[in-house]
Design an enzyme around this catalytic site. Structure first.
Site, PDB file in Angstrom:
ATOM      1  N   GLY A  24       0.835  -1.189   0.000  1.00 26.53           N
ATOM      2  CA  GLY A  24       0.000   0.000   0.000  1.00 26.53           C
ATOM      3  C   GLY A  24       0.870   1.238   0.000  1.00 26.53           C
ATOM      4  N   ASP A  53      -0.038  -0.985  -4.881  1.00 28.32           N
ATOM      5  CA  ASP A  53      -1.355  -0.358  -4.913  1.00 28.32           C
ATOM      6  C   ASP A  53      -1.219   1.153  -4.830  1.00 28.32           C
ATOM      7  OD1 ASP A  53      -4.436  -0.768  -4.566  1.00 28.32           O
ATOM      8  OD2 ASP A  53      -3.861   0.706  -3.044  1.00 28.32           O
ATOM      9  N   TYR A  86      -3.659   9.847  -4.014  1.00 28.23           N
ATOM     10  CA  TYR A  86      -2.546   9.780  -3.074  1.00 28.23           C
ATOM     11  C   TYR A  86      -1.481  10.832  -3.375  1.00 28.23           C
ATOM     12  CZ  TYR A  86      -4.423   5.152  -1.832  1.00 28.23           C
ATOM     13  OH  TYR A  86      -5.221   4.107  -1.439  1.00 28.23           O
ATOM     14  N   LYS A 105      -6.330   3.986  -9.124  1.00 28.29           N
ATOM     15  CA  LYS A 105      -7.751   4.220  -8.871  1.00 28.29           C
ATOM     16  C   LYS A 105      -8.227   5.541  -9.472  1.00 28.29           C
ATOM     17  CE  LYS A 105      -7.050   1.971  -4.394  1.00 28.29           C
ATOM     18  NZ  LYS A 105      -5.614   2.265  -4.212  1.00 28.29           N
ATOM     19  N   HIS A 154     -12.398   4.419  -7.063  1.00 26.75           N
ATOM     20  CA  HIS A 154     -11.890   4.563  -5.692  1.00 26.75           C
ATOM     21  C   HIS A 154     -13.007   4.582  -4.640  1.00 26.75           C
ATOM     22  CE1 HIS A 154      -8.215   6.366  -3.397  1.00 26.75           C
ATOM     23  NE2 HIS A 154      -8.919   5.569  -2.623  1.00 26.75           N
TER      24      HIS A 154
END
Length: 306
Positions: free
Chosen positions: A18, A43, A48, A77, A110
């Site tokens: 992650g 991921d 982000y 995402k 997402h």
């Protein structure tokens, strides 16, 4: 590394990295350290705000000859402000450009709600609420299906989708989501969602698999006394016990613990050399309180899980 088979027949590693809050040089180094530690699944997400350093890291790995592109499983995402069908392809192309890639292995919606195109990842309107748009998940999903049908992405899926929303999408879609990525840890075990996803052939990826400190109290698998005691029996940490528990619950689950510390990455991936007993699995099952550490209502003013 163990793998699960998606409904596209693609193989997804059972453990990935992650990358939430892994930004700048920390994010770049996290990818390189994780690769060296044995990770091949990563991921990511546009929201982000770390795609550029991640892209540099992937480019370095591939151009150095350490791995071919097909050796990596890369997920990203679609953010909520790109849910309008005509925005899905440009958003995907922007992510590919940032990551310096020709394709993604998996592209997820997402969150199952839409925001106006000009809204920031976390934004409020003049009344203090998250602005939303009247775009059904099914409309966004049709645009996601087009990405897959054109061969631009290897698999498509969703994230943070409940049983009710997933069933509605399942009934009306041409392409069944390959993955539903959700919060899942010993304190939020989601057994009904696991059962339903298994029935309809949707893989589950668990984010926050160790929990974390939450406003409602400490939801941290890394120091919970039950997990600590079980870990002592196996000479493993409480975190490793929690991650191993996910592996044994179902072959249909993968996990994406996040860290920027290489020693922690190695610990999180070193969970395939022991097995929990049935009584230990039952003991951990008793920890379930349906407690989410991601407070969706506080972030977006939408009681998604209520």
């Amino acid at each position: 590394m163990l793998h699960s088979t998606l409904n596209t027949n693609a193989q997804i590693p059972r453990v990935g990295l992650g990358t939430l809050d892994s930004r700048g040089d920390d994010g770049y180094n996290a990818i390189l350290d994780a690769f060296d530690a044995g990770y091949r699944s990563f991921d990511l997400a546009y929201a982000y705000l770390n795609e550029e350093p991640m892209g540099r890291a992937f480019k370095h790995i591939i151009e150095s000859g350490k791995a071919k592109r097909e050796d990596l499983f890369i997920t990203s995402k679609l953010w909520c402000n790109d849910h309008r069908p005509e925005l899905v392809l440009p958003a995907y192309q922007r992510t590919l450009k940032n990551l310096q890639l020709d394709y993604l292995d998996l592209y997820l919606v997402h969150w199952p709600f839409a925001m106006p195109p000009d809204s920031l990842p976390i934004s409020k309107d003049k009344d203090g609420f998250t602005p939303v748009e009247r775009i059904p998940l099914s409309a966004t999903w049709k645009a996601m299906e087009e990405l897959y049908e054109k061969g631009l992405v290897k698999a498509i899926g969703v994230s943070n989708v409940t049983v009710a929303l997933l069933y509605e999408l399942y009934c009306g879609c041409k392409i069944i989501p390959a993955v539903n990525q959700v919060e899942m840890h010993p304190f939020c075990q989601q057994p009904k969602l696991i059962s339903f996803c298994e029935r309809i052939g949707v893989h589950l990826t668990a984010y926050c698999p160790l929990g974390r400190a939450a406003k409602s109290g400490d939801v941290n698998a890394s120091n919970h006394p039950v997990l600590v005691e079980i870990g002592k029996k196996h000479k493993k940490s409480a975190a490793q016990v929690a991650l191993r528990w996910q592996m044994q619950r179902s072959q249909n689950i993968s996990i994406i613990p996040k860290s920027v510390r290489k020693e922690r990455m190695i610990e999180n991936i070193s969970i395939f050399d022991f097995e929990l007993t049935p009584s230990e699995m039952e003991e951990i099952a008793k920890l379930d309180e349906n407690r989410h550490v991601i407070d969706v209502e506080a972030l977006f003013d939408i009681p998604l899980f209520n």
